[in-house]
Design a protein around this motif. Structure first.
Motif, PDB file in Angstrom:
ATOM      1  N   GLY A   1     -64.189  18.469  27.524  1.00 59.93           N
ATOM      2  CA  GLY A   1     -63.519  17.624  28.505  1.00 59.93           C
ATOM      3  C   GLY A   1     -64.000  17.834  29.921  1.00 59.93           C
ATOM      4  N   LEU A   2     -65.024  18.681  30.087  1.00 59.07           N
ATOM      5  CA  LEU A   2     -65.537  19.023  31.418  1.00 59.07           C
ATOM      6  C   LEU A   2     -66.687  18.106  31.819  1.00 59.07           C
ATOM      7  N   ARG A   3     -66.676  17.670  33.065  1.00 57.93           N
ATOM      8  CA  ARG A   3     -67.771  16.877  33.623  1.00 57.93           C
ATOM      9  C   ARG A   3     -67.968  17.328  35.064  1.00 57.93           C
TER      10      ARG A   3
ATOM     11  N   LYS B   1     -64.584  17.705  37.085  1.00 59.41           N
ATOM     12  CA  LYS B   1     -63.582  16.807  36.504  1.00 59.41           C
ATOM     13  C   LYS B   1     -63.195  17.343  35.126  1.00 59.41           C
ATOM     14  N   VAL B   2     -61.903  17.536  34.929  1.00 59.75           N
ATOM     15  CA  VAL B   2     -61.415  18.103  33.666  1.00 59.75           C
ATOM     16  C   VAL B   2     -60.216  17.295  33.188  1.00 59.75           C
ATOM     17  N   ASN B   3     -60.021  17.309  31.876  1.00 59.14           N
ATOM     18  CA  ASN B   3     -58.868  16.615  31.302  1.00 59.14           C
ATOM     19  C   ASN B   3     -57.579  17.400  31.504  1.00 59.14           C
ATOM     20  N   GLU B   4     -57.654  18.727  31.359  1.00 62.79           N
ATOM     21  CA  GLU B   4     -56.446  19.538  31.452  1.00 62.79           C
ATOM     22  C   GLU B   4     -56.635  20.725  32.389  1.00 62.79           C
ATOM     23  N   ARG B   5     -57.464  21.680  32.008  1.00 64.96           N
ATOM     24  CA  ARG B   5     -57.609  22.896  32.801  1.00 64.96           C
ATOM     25  C   ARG B   5     -59.080  23.091  33.182  1.00 64.96           C
TER      26      ARG B   5
END
Length: 276
Positions: A166-168, A205-209
């Motif tokens: 989920g990391l960008r 940019k991350v979805n959660e943590r």
């Protein structure tokens, strides 16, 4: 037919980083991340046309730090040389709810997107797309939105692997803007650097943590979080609104003397840099 609609939520962290240091960070990140398949070597162009009210409502909502705020823009990925009415672009509503960034967008031909946002015409769409199209049209009509600023930059992107899917992380450089010539197909637009050309914006940019190794990297390299908006920079750089405490001034980011070039130091060059 695949849906033209796309929506996602995420957290975003921004850092202002010298271009040379950004290259070092990118290479370090590449040991644990993969290059985005849509990001060629050297990156790709990102151009956005922002809409706002005559009183710059969206600008002031950002400056005042409202917990809920949003922006409307048309975005094109790639070079502008071959943009036609048939070129695919994204009509996007970007909004902030507390600390979460939400993006909803639809891909349309450029000419159709301008019909929707400029001419306020109900364009052809599917039933699944109706709610979003109606929201865009309602925003444009109710708030009397109009083209306000164009931003453009060169972006390189990395994506996480394995547990970090989920990391960008993106690196944006040569960040420019203009307050006129709003058509993407203009051959010689009056672009100016709105952030010093030797600086880049790094976004995590991350979805959660945020992975701990990312925060460790930021601490080790003395990176400081910044509140910066490319749209805000363009509005303030062209005198559409007074410069805020969040504005990045050229004087605040002096270029490293060993790597400075004459063109970067001359005000006239800064005015038209990026017109190519």
């Amino acid at each position: 037919m695949a849906s033209r609609l796309h929506a996602f939520n995420r957290f975003e962290l921004k850092y202002l980083v010298p271009v040379e240091q950004a290259a070092e960070i990118r290479d370090e990140l590449a040991e644990r991340m993969d290059r985005d398949l849509n990001s060629p070597v050297g990156g790709y162009g990102v151009w956005s046309l922002y809409y706002d009210t005559p009183q710059l409502r969206f600008y002031w909502e950002k400056i005042e730090g409202l917990k809920f705020r949003r922006k409307l823009r048309i975005r094109h990925y790639g070079d502008l040389d071959a943009v036609t009415d048939e070129s695919p672009v994204c009509v996007e509503i970007k909004q902030r709810v507390n600390r979460v960034t939400q993006k909803r967008r639809i891909t349309l031909p450029y000419g159709v997107a301008r019909q929707l946002c400029d001419e306020r015409v109900m364009v052809e769409h599917s039933a699944k797309e109706s709610a979003f199209i109606q929201e865009v049209l309602e925003l444009v009509v109710r708030l009397n939105l109009q083209p306000t600023a164009v931003t453009g930059y060169q972006r390189e992107a990395l994506v996480g692997r394995n547990a970090d899917t989920g990391l960008r992380v993106t690196f944006d450089r040569r960040i420019r803007g203009r307050d006129r010539d709003f058509h993407f197909g203009i051959h010689t637009p009056e672009n100016r650097f709105t952030i010093p050309p030797h600086m880049s914006v790094m976004e995590v940019k991350v979805n959660e943590r945020t992975p701990h190794w990312i925060t460790d990297l930021a601490a080790r390299r003395n990176l400081n979080l910044v509140r910066i908006s490319k749209y805000v920079q363009s509005v303030e750089a062209f005198g559409l609104a007074p410069r805020s405490v969040f504005h990045i001034n050229e004087a605040d980011c002096p270029p490293p003397t060993p790597t400075s070039t004459p063109n970067e130091q001359q005000p006239h060059s800064l005015l038209k840099a990026g017109a190519q």
